[in-house]
Design an enzyme around this catalytic site. Structure first.
Site, short mmCIF file in Angstrom:
data_model
loop_
_atom_site.label_atom_id
_atom_site.label_comp_id
_atom_site.label_asym_id
_atom_site.label_seq_id
_atom_site.Cartn_x
_atom_site.Cartn_y
_atom_site.Cartn_z
N ASP A 75 -2.13 8.34 7.92
CA ASP A 75 -3.12 7.49 8.58
C ASP A 75 -2.38 6.55 9.53
O ASP A 75 -1.17 6.71 9.75
CB ASP A 75 -3.99 6.76 7.54
CG ASP A 75 -3.22 5.75 6.70
OD1 ASP A 75 -2.10 5.35 7.10
OD2 ASP A 75 -3.73 5.34 5.64
N HIS A 126 0.49 4.76 7.11
CA HIS A 126 1.18 5.29 5.93
C HIS A 126 1.67 6.71 6.12
O HIS A 126 0.94 7.56 6.62
CB HIS A 126 0.22 5.24 4.72
CG HIS A 126 -0.35 3.88 4.49
ND1 HIS A 126 -1.60 3.52 4.96
CD2 HIS A 126 0.17 2.80 3.86
CE1 HIS A 126 -1.84 2.27 4.62
NE2 HIS A 126 -0.78 1.80 3.96
N SER A 145 0.80 -1.22 0.00
CA SER A 145 0.00 0.00 0.00
C SER A 145 0.83 1.27 0.00
O SER A 145 0.33 2.34 -0.35
CB SER A 145 -0.94 0.01 1.21
OG SER A 145 -0.23 -0.17 2.42
#
Length: 366
Positions: free
Chosen positions: A331, A334, A37
């Site tokens: 977040d 990340h 991600s």
């Protein structure tokens, strides 16, 4: 029909010739990205059976057009910045370039690269499957094999070989293998400890790098596991918001396996070259020198809920900060766009403390 095929082949050869004799601003013909991600630019948007998606606001609030694209970030991520520094447009998500049956729509789409990264995925095929469908590294490389085969057919083996040899292959993965090995039972049912699972991963990564080499890759950027124990999600469960040293020690173990593996691989494959990025060291450096880089908040996420906005991830209804460039983390897992830009700056030009045996700029120049 035959004439149209000849015309297409000639066009492809012209485009490739231009790619291999690129301008000063364009340093490489293409960038191919593999990972999770941190580097996903929207592949998971095309997966029906997964909850590991970021195709909603406030993700993308600082992306051009203020658009949520599937990037787990407030703006651009490392995949974008690496392409930018190489003088290329961002590599598009691979799944946006193929039909539902998996057939490549247009081979020319890959002449500046592609992004195969998938949120929640890892080196182990089982990593991230708790979220549903993900694209593990082995499958990402299957996709690259399809691209390699297609371009060899369209361009001819010699031209395609030159194209891939000059291109940059970025491997950004391992973080999820560390996290899931520590937080979930061994999915194989063999009751391996987290330490035992992490010990297995570098050897599997070596197998995948050898596959990439067989498909034409020659220049690799391999990123080590980061200090995942310092992300807001792990800090949120500590009363003082301190880093989780159990997770960090597993990242160190993984990295200590990857570094010698890369050296061994290079000793056996003479025309392979690589840059290893000490992501763990870079994150610790940013934490310890936060103000030097403009960060006012290193523990809490900009978007999320609970302690340090780390216990629940960033949803459409989650509170989020307005001063995003002041935050190290976007977040619970990340980094912000600002932090990812700095990471790529370090990968590109060193110092050698964090990128070795070459910086990315030096790797490109070979």
């Amino acid at each position: 029909m035959a004439n149209s095929n000849v015309l297409l082949l000639n066009i492809l050869h012209m485009i490739l010739l231009w790619r291999l004799n690129f301008s000063e601003a364009q340093l490489v013909p293409a960038v191919f990205i593999f990972g999770d991600s941190i580097a996903d630019v929207g592949n998971n948007n095309y997966l029906k059976n997964t909850i590991a998606k970021a195709n909603f606001t406030p993700n993308g609030i600082d992306f051009p057009g203020m658009t949520p694209t599937g990037r787990f970030c407030n703006g651009k991520n490392i995949a974008d910045f690496i392409a930018e520094r190489a003088g290329l447009p961002s590599s598009p998500p691979y799944l946006s370039l193929v039909s539902r049956s998996g057939e490549i729509n247009n081979a020319t789409s890959f002449l500046t690269g592609a992004n195969f990264a998938s949120a929640a995925a890892g080196i182990l095929n089982s990593t991230g499957t708790i979220f549903g469908e993900v694209i593990p590294l082995s499958t990402q490389i299957d996709y690259f094999a399809t691209v390699s085969k297609e371009l060899k057919q369209q361009l001819g083996p010699s031209a395609a070989q030159k194209f891939f040899a000059k291109s940059i292959i970025v491997i950004e993965t391992g973080n999820n293998d560390v996290i899931f090995s520590a937080l979930l039972p061994d999915p194989s049912g063999k009751n391996n400890t987290p330490q035992q699972l992490v010990d297995l991963v570098p050897a599997i990564l070596e197998e995948q790098l050898r596959r990439l080499y067989d498909y034409g890759a020659r220049k690799f950027v391999v990123m080590g596991a980061s200090a995942v124990g310092c992300c807001p999600f792990l800090r949120a469960w500590d009363e003082g918001g301190e880093c989780n040293e159990v997770l960090n020690s597993l990242s160190i173990t993984y990295n200590e396996g990857v570094e010698p593996m890369l050296r061994k691989l290079k000793s056996e494959i003479k025309d392979m070259s690589y840059t290893y990025c000490d992501s763990y060291g870079v994150l610790q450096h940013l934490i310890q020198n936060a103000k030097l880089y403009g960060f006012e908040e290193i523990k809490a996420a900009c978007c999320g809920q609970g302690n340090y906005r780390g216990k629940l991830t960033c949803f459409e209804t989650s509170p989020h900060c307005s001063n995003r460039s002041d935050y190290l983390f976007w977040d619970p897992f990340h980094p912000t766009e600002a932090a990812q830009r700095i990471l790529v700056d370090i990968i590109f030009d060193g110092p050698s403390k964090y990128t070795f045996p070459l910086s990315l700029r030096q790797l490109i120049a070979l």
